[in-house]
Design a protein around this motif. Structure first.
Motif, PDB file in Angstrom:
ATOM      1  N   TYR A  59       0.813  -1.224   0.000  1.00  0.00           N
ATOM      2  CA  TYR A  59       0.000   0.000   0.000  1.00  0.00           C
ATOM      3  C   TYR A  59       0.844   1.271   0.000  1.00  0.00           C
ATOM      4  O   TYR A  59       0.324   2.363  -0.229  1.00  0.00           O
ATOM      5  CB  TYR A  59      -0.981  -0.018   1.182  1.00  0.00           C
ATOM      6  N   GLN A  60       2.140   1.152   0.248  1.00  0.00           N
ATOM      7  CA  GLN A  60       3.018   2.320   0.121  1.00  0.00           C
ATOM      8  C   GLN A  60       3.140   2.763  -1.336  1.00  0.00           C
ATOM      9  O   GLN A  60       3.581   3.877  -1.606  1.00  0.00           O
ATOM     10  CB  GLN A  60       4.410   2.001   0.690  1.00  0.00           C
ATOM     11  N   ALA A  61       2.771   1.888  -2.267  1.00  0.00           N
ATOM     12  CA  ALA A  61       2.916   2.196  -3.690  1.00  0.00           C
ATOM     13  C   ALA A  61       1.618   1.974  -4.456  1.00  0.00           C
ATOM     14  O   ALA A  61       1.645   1.828  -5.674  1.00  0.00           O
ATOM     15  CB  ALA A  61       4.027   1.334  -4.295  1.00  0.00           C
ATOM     16  N   ASN A  62       0.492   1.949  -3.755  1.00  0.00           N
ATOM     17  CA  ASN A  62      -0.777   1.633  -4.413  1.00  0.00           C
ATOM     18  C   ASN A  62      -1.706   2.833  -4.524  1.00  0.00           C
ATOM     19  O   ASN A  62      -2.927   2.710  -4.432  1.00  0.00           O
ATOM     20  CB  ASN A  62      -1.480   0.475  -3.681  1.00  0.00           C
ATOM     21  N   ARG A  96      -1.923   8.399  -0.288  1.00  0.00           N
ATOM     22  CA  ARG A  96      -0.876   9.180   0.377  1.00  0.00           C
ATOM     23  C   ARG A  96      -0.085   8.277   1.306  1.00  0.00           C
ATOM     24  O   ARG A  96      -0.659   7.437   2.005  1.00  0.00           O
ATOM     25  CB  ARG A  96      -1.497  10.317   1.196  1.00  0.00           C
ATOM     26  N   LEU A  97       1.226   8.478   1.346  1.00  0.00           N
ATOM     27  CA  LEU A  97       2.065   7.591   2.141  1.00  0.00           C
ATOM     28  C   LEU A  97       1.631   7.581   3.601  1.00  0.00           C
ATOM     29  O   LEU A  97       1.609   6.534   4.245  1.00  0.00           O
ATOM     30  CB  LEU A  97       3.539   8.000   2.012  1.00  0.00           C
ATOM     31  N   ARG A  98       1.242   8.741   4.115  1.00  0.00           N
ATOM     32  CA  ARG A  98       0.840   8.790   5.522  1.00  0.00           C
ATOM     33  C   ARG A  98      -0.448   8.008   5.781  1.00  0.00           C
ATOM     34  O   ARG A  98      -0.777   7.705   6.923  1.00  0.00           O
ATOM     35  CB  ARG A  98       0.703  10.237   5.992  1.00  0.00           C
ATOM     36  N   ASP A  99      -1.190   7.678   4.719  1.00  0.00           N
ATOM     37  CA  ASP A  99      -2.456   6.947   4.865  1.00  0.00           C
ATOM     38  C   ASP A  99      -2.342   5.464   4.536  1.00  0.00           C
ATOM     39  O   ASP A  99      -3.354   4.748   4.556  1.00  0.00           O
ATOM     40  CB  ASP A  99      -3.526   7.558   3.939  1.00  0.00           C
ATOM     41  N   ASP A 153      -2.190   5.143  13.859  1.00  0.00           N
ATOM     42  CA  ASP A 153      -3.221   4.837  12.854  1.00  0.00           C
ATOM     43  C   ASP A 153      -4.331   3.933  13.389  1.00  0.00           C
ATOM     44  O   ASP A 153      -5.416   3.872  12.820  1.00  0.00           O
ATOM     45  CB  ASP A 153      -2.584   4.154  11.642  1.00  0.00           C
ATOM     46  N   PHE A 154      -4.041   3.218  14.465  1.00  0.00           N
ATOM     47  CA  PHE A 154      -4.954   2.198  14.981  1.00  0.00           C
ATOM     48  C   PHE A 154      -5.932   2.850  15.956  1.00  0.00           C
ATOM     49  O   PHE A 154      -5.845   2.697  17.168  1.00  0.00           O
ATOM     50  CB  PHE A 154      -4.138   1.090  15.665  1.00  0.00           C
ATOM     51  N   ASP A 155      -6.891   3.588  15.392  1.00  0.00           N
ATOM     52  CA  ASP A 155      -7.820   4.381  16.195  1.00  0.00           C
ATOM     53  C   ASP A 155      -8.930   3.492  16.776  1.00  0.00           C
ATOM     54  O   ASP A 155      -8.904   2.260  16.642  1.00  0.00           O
ATOM     55  CB  ASP A 155      -8.392   5.540  15.376  1.00  0.00           C
ATOM     56  N   LEU A 156      -9.911   4.104  17.401  1.00  0.00           N
ATOM     57  CA  LEU A 156     -10.975   3.360  18.069  1.00  0.00           C
ATOM     58  C   LEU A 156     -11.707   2.434  17.102  1.00  0.00           C
ATOM     59  O   LEU A 156     -12.069   1.302  17.447  1.00  0.00           O
ATOM     60  CB  LEU A 156     -11.961   4.336  18.725  1.00  0.00           C
TER      61      LEU A 156
END
Length: 388
Positions: A228-231, A234-237, A270-273
């Protein structure tokens, strides 16, 4: 002529199938490059195995899934009929994988559509291992392996007799890719199944699971998140997007998330509720497992989630000393699981190989893992690594 290392395409890790299905459904067009790396010094140059590895790969590329194997996969409720139809016609393509030598170094790269090359990894690693240890095999090695296995079983039986904790002690076989041999792997699993039925709960190897009547274990690996870093996000997402796609694909099944592609702290950001409620738990694969578990439990506490409804799975180079210590520390706080690999399937008195075959590029772009252990970083592009 030795018998081939593999005669079944089912004999890989379960998480290869689960990632394969998710990527086939969401990113079938992705192109990927995987590279083999040996991290330690072998007893003889691995380059000497290149000819035999090429012969094994020729054989691997002739194999197809058998009807009984597809039937076994199809009865897993998270495997979808269209994926089984894809596997029905799947065959490895020899042109997508290359083996060569540079001096005494063995080089292996697989390049092509990700859904056609991603499954090479486990087969390559187990093949290199088996060919390597065939050269070192003696009857004394097997006798030592059996002696060590018996000692481990006695220790687990003794440990299991201690006063019960809130959550049970359970471990699994995660040792396919670095095993001594296929025959030894099956002997280990059958012995554990017979001697430790209360504690030994499954194997990552679906072929063995079908053969001996165990549960196949596994969810996701690094390559799924890395892709997913290249798919196109945005990299942060990239982690959030990968986790969201996983939730949509499996809708409650396969709920253990891997945390160390960019480190535990970034993962928890990233691992929110939403994800903390949807996923059943987390898997540790690098860095200090006690620090990691404390962070995981603190995160659940901050989210006001009962940790007893979640599971922490440990799978990083475990031996039973580490397993027992982790269980003692956390068994009254949350559900636990332990995936034990090399220590079960390649503890023979010989130095195991430390080999990996990692995703290094997707769609022509570098991808990387920044684990919680610096020695596990593998990336072609320092600029991308810095940005990540």
């Amino acid at each position: 002529m030795h018998e081939p290392v593999f005669d079944s395409l089912l004999e890989t890790d379960l998480y290869k199938f689960t990632m394969w299905q998710a990527l086939l459904h969401r990113h079938p067009q992705t192109r990927a490059d995987y590279r083999f790396v040996c991290r330690n010094t072998p007893a003889f140059p691995l380059a000497e195995l290149a000819g035999d590895i090429n012969a094994e790969l020729d054989h691997l590329c002739s194999l197809r899934f058998r009807k009984s194997e597809l039937d076994f996969l199809q009865q897993l409720r998270f495997i979808k009929p269209d994926f089984v139809d894809f596997l029905r016609i799947f065959q490895f393509q020899r042109e997508f994988i290359r083996v060569w030598t540079e001096d005494d170094q063995l080089r292996i790269e697989a390049s092509g559509p990700q859904v056609h090359v991603m499954a090479f990894e486990v087969f390559v690693l187990a093949t290199v291992n088996e060919l390597y240890f065939r050269r070192l095999h003696t009857p004394d090695v097997l006798a030592e392996g059996r002696r060590r296995l018996a000692t481990k079983i006695a220790r687990v039986q003794q440990f299991a007799r201690l006063p019960r904790r809130r959550h049970p002690f359970e471990f699994f076989d995660f040792g396919l890719r670095r095993r001594y041999s296929r025959a030894w792997h099956e002997e280990v699993v059958r012995t554990l199944q017979a001697e430790l039925p209360g504690c030994f709960k499954g194997t990552s190897n679906p072929w063995l699971a079908q053969r001996v009547g165990l549960t196949p274990m596994g969810t996701m690996g690094h390559e799924y998140l890395q892709a997913y870093q290249a798919n196109g996000v945005r990299l942060r997402d990239f982690q959030r997007t990968a986790l969201e796609d996983w939730v949509q694909e499996y809708r409650g099944d396969l709920g253990i998330a891997l945390t160390d592609v960019v480190g535990m702290d970034a993962f928890l950001g990233d691992f929110d509720l939403y994800f903390a409620k949807l996923f059943d738990g987390l898997r540790h694969d690098s860095g200090d497992p006690f620090v990691w578990a404390d962070k995981a439990l603190a995160h659940y506490a901050q989210m006001r989630i009962d940790p007893h409804t979640k599971r922490l799975v440990f799978s990083d180079g475990l031996n039973f000393d580490r397993v027992f210590a982790l269980y003692e520390r956390y068994a009254d706080h949350t559900q636990l699981g332990f995936g034990v690999g090399t220590h079960l399937t390649n503890d023979m008195g010989l130095q195991p190989l430390s080999i990996v075959m990692k995703l290094v590029r997707c769609n022509g772009q570098a991808v990387a893992k920044i684990s919680d252990e610096p020695g596990k970083v593998l990336c072609d592009n320092p600029t991308f690594l810095s940005y990540l």
